[in-house]
Design a protein around this motif. Structure first.
Motif, short mmCIF file in Angstrom:
data_model
loop_
_atom_site.label_atom_id
_atom_site.label_comp_id
_atom_site.label_asym_id
_atom_site.label_seq_id
_atom_site.Cartn_x
_atom_site.Cartn_y
_atom_site.Cartn_z
N UNK A 30 3.31 -14.94 4.97
CA UNK A 30 2.02 -14.33 4.61
C UNK A 30 2.20 -12.90 4.11
N UNK A 31 3.06 -12.13 4.76
CA UNK A 31 3.27 -10.75 4.36
C UNK A 31 4.04 -10.67 3.04
N UNK A 32 4.94 -11.61 2.80
CA UNK A 32 5.67 -11.62 1.53
C UNK A 32 4.72 -11.94 0.36
N UNK A 33 3.80 -12.86 0.60
CA UNK A 33 2.83 -13.19 -0.45
C UNK A 33 1.92 -12.02 -0.77
N UNK A 34 1.72 -11.14 0.20
CA UNK A 34 0.81 -10.01 0.01
C UNK A 34 1.54 -8.78 -0.54
N UNK A 35 2.79 -8.96 -0.97
CA UNK A 35 3.57 -7.79 -1.39
C UNK A 35 2.98 -7.10 -2.62
N UNK A 36 2.17 -7.84 -3.40
CA UNK A 36 1.49 -7.25 -4.56
C UNK A 36 -0.01 -7.31 -4.37
N UNK A 37 -0.45 -6.91 -3.18
CA UNK A 37 -1.87 -7.02 -2.83
C UNK A 37 -2.71 -6.04 -3.62
N UNK A 38 -4.02 -6.28 -3.62
CA UNK A 38 -4.96 -5.40 -4.31
C UNK A 38 -5.08 -4.08 -3.56
N UNK A 39 -5.86 -3.18 -4.16
CA UNK A 39 -6.03 -1.85 -3.57
C UNK A 39 -6.67 -1.96 -2.19
N UNK A 40 -6.49 -0.92 -1.40
CA UNK A 40 -7.06 -0.88 -0.05
C UNK A 40 -8.58 -0.89 -0.13
N UNK A 41 -9.21 -1.37 0.95
CA UNK A 41 -10.66 -1.46 0.98
C UNK A 41 -11.30 -0.07 1.01
N UNK A 42 -12.38 0.09 0.28
CA UNK A 42 -13.11 1.36 0.28
C UNK A 42 -14.43 1.25 1.03
N UNK A 43 -14.81 0.00 1.40
CA UNK A 43 -16.05 -0.25 2.14
C UNK A 43 -15.75 -1.26 3.25
N UNK A 44 -16.34 -1.04 4.42
CA UNK A 44 -16.15 -1.96 5.54
C UNK A 44 -17.50 -2.35 6.13
N UNK A 45 -17.70 -3.66 6.34
CA UNK A 45 -18.91 -4.16 6.98
C UNK A 45 -18.66 -4.54 8.44
N UNK A 46 -17.49 -4.18 8.95
CA UNK A 46 -17.15 -4.48 10.34
C UNK A 46 -17.89 -3.51 11.25
N UNK A 47 -18.80 -4.04 12.06
CA UNK A 47 -19.64 -3.18 12.92
C UNK A 47 -18.82 -2.43 13.95
N UNK A 48 -17.83 -3.10 14.54
CA UNK A 48 -17.02 -2.45 15.57
C UNK A 48 -16.21 -1.31 14.97
N UNK A 49 -15.61 -1.57 13.81
CA UNK A 49 -14.81 -0.53 13.15
C UNK A 49 -15.67 0.66 12.76
N UNK A 50 -16.88 0.38 12.29
CA UNK A 50 -17.78 1.47 11.89
C UNK A 50 -18.28 2.25 13.11
N UNK A 51 -18.58 1.52 14.19
CA UNK A 51 -19.11 2.19 15.39
C UNK A 51 -18.07 3.11 16.01
N UNK A 52 -16.83 2.64 16.12
CA UNK A 52 -15.77 3.45 16.73
C UNK A 52 -15.03 4.34 15.73
N UNK A 53 -15.47 4.30 14.46
CA UNK A 53 -14.88 5.14 13.41
C UNK A 53 -13.36 4.96 13.34
N UNK A 54 -12.96 3.70 13.13
CA UNK A 54 -11.54 3.36 13.10
C UNK A 54 -10.89 3.60 11.74
N UNK A 55 -11.68 3.94 10.73
CA UNK A 55 -11.15 4.17 9.40
C UNK A 55 -10.36 5.49 9.37
N UNK A 56 -9.55 5.67 8.34
CA UNK A 56 -8.74 6.89 8.31
C UNK A 56 -8.11 7.15 6.96
N UNK A 57 -7.21 8.13 6.94
CA UNK A 57 -6.48 8.49 5.74
C UNK A 57 -5.18 9.18 6.14
N UNK A 58 -4.24 9.22 5.22
CA UNK A 58 -2.97 9.91 5.47
C UNK A 58 -2.37 10.34 4.14
#
Length: 278
Positions: free
Chosen positions: A117-145
């Protein structure tokens, strides 16, 4: 082999294990357990005990550097650690119940699938810029580096927290049952299910694996399955190696990290099949 030769050789091998473990977020147990059991003919339970100590050392050595570089997602790590720690404690008590052959074969299947699965994703699309995950949004799990290889700031959104939690529980059990470091499932869970960048998945896994291992280490220590003569050189070597690996990760491209991780997963999967079938 004299005791001194044993300690020195084991420490040198552990340095290599630490470098590899910190780069791919697996922990040094991936190399430590096979080396101790196949090369030094150490009892599997003592090998697993030493491996768990090495995982704590890997986390201690690499996690601080990754946190300092803002590559680790601390919020996501602490959130997911709830499930992983619970799984680790459960797995530590199941070691005397489940047959080893079944565990090896099952784990080999899971790792083989993850590698594909990870090998198939080696040329994956860009990272997500929007999330509809309620838990991730509530706990502010998004980030940057800041990516040194790309020379730019990379922002990302987290999704799939529920399947991520389920996979983290399984990862914790695997860590305690086989002593190879739960990063073998943590990194694919964060990368594939939760869409974290590969470097963030690796760095966050390094942060988490030490807590997971510590949760099960007490059980192994109480059983007398942690031998200081074996665990001490392993921990020292892995600690030094993990600090070296932490300096390298930020300077290489994510695709290379992913490819290295896939290769390591495939090797571990083959080894697990062999140990389960032979």
């Amino acid at each position: 082999m004299s005791p001194l030769d044993f300690v020195v050789l084991l420490a040198l091998i552990s340095i290599v294990a630490g470098v590899l473990g910190s780069l791919v977020g697996l922990g040094g147990g991936v190399i430590v357990v096979p080396v101790l059991t196949l090369l030094f003919h150490v009892d599997i339970r003592l090998a697993i005990g030493a491996s768990i100590i090495s995982v704590i050392a890997t986390s201690s050595g690499a996690a601080a550097a990754y946190v300092r570089e803002r590559m680790t997602n601390l919020r996501a790590g602490m959130f997911l650690e709830i499930a992983t720690t619970t799984g680790a404690v459960t797995g530590a008590y199941l070691t005397t119940v489940l047959p080893a052959r079944f565990l090896f074969i099952l784990f080999g299947v899971v790792l083989g699938y993850s590698a594909i699965a990870m090998y198939r994703k080696r040329k994956a699309a860009a990272l997500l810029s929007v999330s509809n995950d309620r838990i991730a949004n509530y706990f502010k799990l998004h980030g940057s580096y800041y990516d040194d290889a790309e020379k730019k700031e990379i922002s990302y959104k987290v999704v799939g927290t529920k399947p991520g939690l389920a996979l983290m529980f399984v990862a914790g059990m695997v860590s305690a049952l086989l002593g190879i470091g739960s990063g073998a499932l943590k990194v694919p869970a964060m990368d594939l299910a939760m869409h974290l960048p590969m470097k963030v998945s690796t760095a966050t896994s390094n942060f988490m694996i030490g807590v997971t291992a510590a949760a099960s280490a007490g059980v192994y220590f109480a059983r007398g399955q942690i031998d200081p003569i074996i665990a001490a050189p392993v921990a020292a070597g892995v600690l030094g190696g993990s600090m070296m690996g932490a300096k390298v990760l930020g300077r290489i491209h994510s695709n290379k990290v992913r490819l290295l991780f896939v290769i390591v997963l495939a090797v571990i999967a083959i080894e697990m099949f062999q140990r389960g079938l032979l």
